[in-house]
Design an enzyme around this catalytic site. Sequence first.
Site: not given
Ligand code: GLA
Length: 413
Positions: A161, A223
């Site tokens: 990430d 997301d």
């Molecule tokens: C971000 C990513 C998600 C997930 C969260 C975890 O938002 O885009 O897919 O991995 O972090 O904290």
Amino acid sequence: MFGIRIVFSLLFFTFILDQVDVLENGLARTPPMGWMSWGYYMCGVECEKGNDKCLNEKLIMSVADTFYEQGYQEAGFEYIIIDDCWAERHRSKRGQLIPDKKRFPRGMKFLAEYIHARGLKFGMYTNIASITCMKFPGSKGYFEVDAKTFAEWDIDYLKVDGCFVTENYLKTAYISLGKSLNETGRPIVYSCSWPYYIKFVHDNEPDVGKVAKYCNLWRNYHDVVMSWTSIMGVIHFYVENYEKIAPYHGPGRWNDPDMLIFGTGALSNGQTRVHIAVYAMWSAPLLLSCDMNKITPYERKLLLNLNLMAIGQDKLGIMAKPYMTDGDVIIFVKPHQPLKGNAYPAFSFAYVNLDIFERDIYFSPKIYGLNNTDPYTILNVFTGVYIRNMTAFESMNIKIPGHDVVLYTFYPL
Ligand code: GLA
């Protein structure tokens, strides 16, 4: 002639990209399929009695069992990936990450063995900063140590990430963490969130071509959340940005629109068909994120539909091109295997109706590059019925219910 040119330029393009500018780890030749914890379980650290969103070893083992016992593995579902919130809050004295002792008491190597024993693969998560997005220890300053730890745990996939860092840091850090992973000698699929953060946090245009040199897959957009609005948002983003991102998409390097939201009750059957049809047509990674026991029989039937999965896992890996029609119908077009005589590919068409009302379209395949002079035979992918034979020069009417899709594969005869 025009059709032949389109197909050959696509194939040639894929071939050229295969020769240069590709992460040389030989992995993810087709888009990864599997399960990832985040979408449904999120930061499931509270495992006290009765909490059904607990991220622990029992959950991971149960997903492996379900894949192994219920046909998912045969359909291609392979990677089981633990997302954020798996670690203890502090590193060991030697600087290593430690799995949460209560939730993962037997450690990650144990889980890797459990998963591998079922012929499946194991993935984990870290962040490129000093902490993860949920404030667990991140990998900044520890790339080599962490790469070695992950390799010692026998993982096969790492999602990295990009929260909490500057744009300049993103540009170099993903490259050096990828190098540390390669230096371990263990084949590890490298999933990056780099372009997402460049675009949506640092407000700049990501260099997707560069990302494709260093990562096997990468997130471009927000997301996913458990709603139809979220899936529509993803579809609109990818349609609008198709020209910018599609050229870099192919074997070993995939745009990642984020997880599937099957098993969450968020979608009608028609919307579920749109979701899976479009992702397969894109050759997108297919990562479930749900309690596997909540997948409905109909959703399972879709996930185990081998004609559908074959479109998503096609070896050419071409991202379907969107064509807008009047109204809210988008036609996605994807050439794929099998090729007749090495010249005439099969084509799939997803006619997606984003309106709530039924739409009728008049469809002429010749416009989309079909070049076989003999007829095609047409499979309705969702019903499994061959509906008719037809030449590229004929036309037909197609009715598409509201919030639904018709998905046809044209096989050259
Ligand atoms: C971000 C990513 C998600 C997930 C969260 C975890 O938002 O885009 O897919 O991995 O972090 O904290």
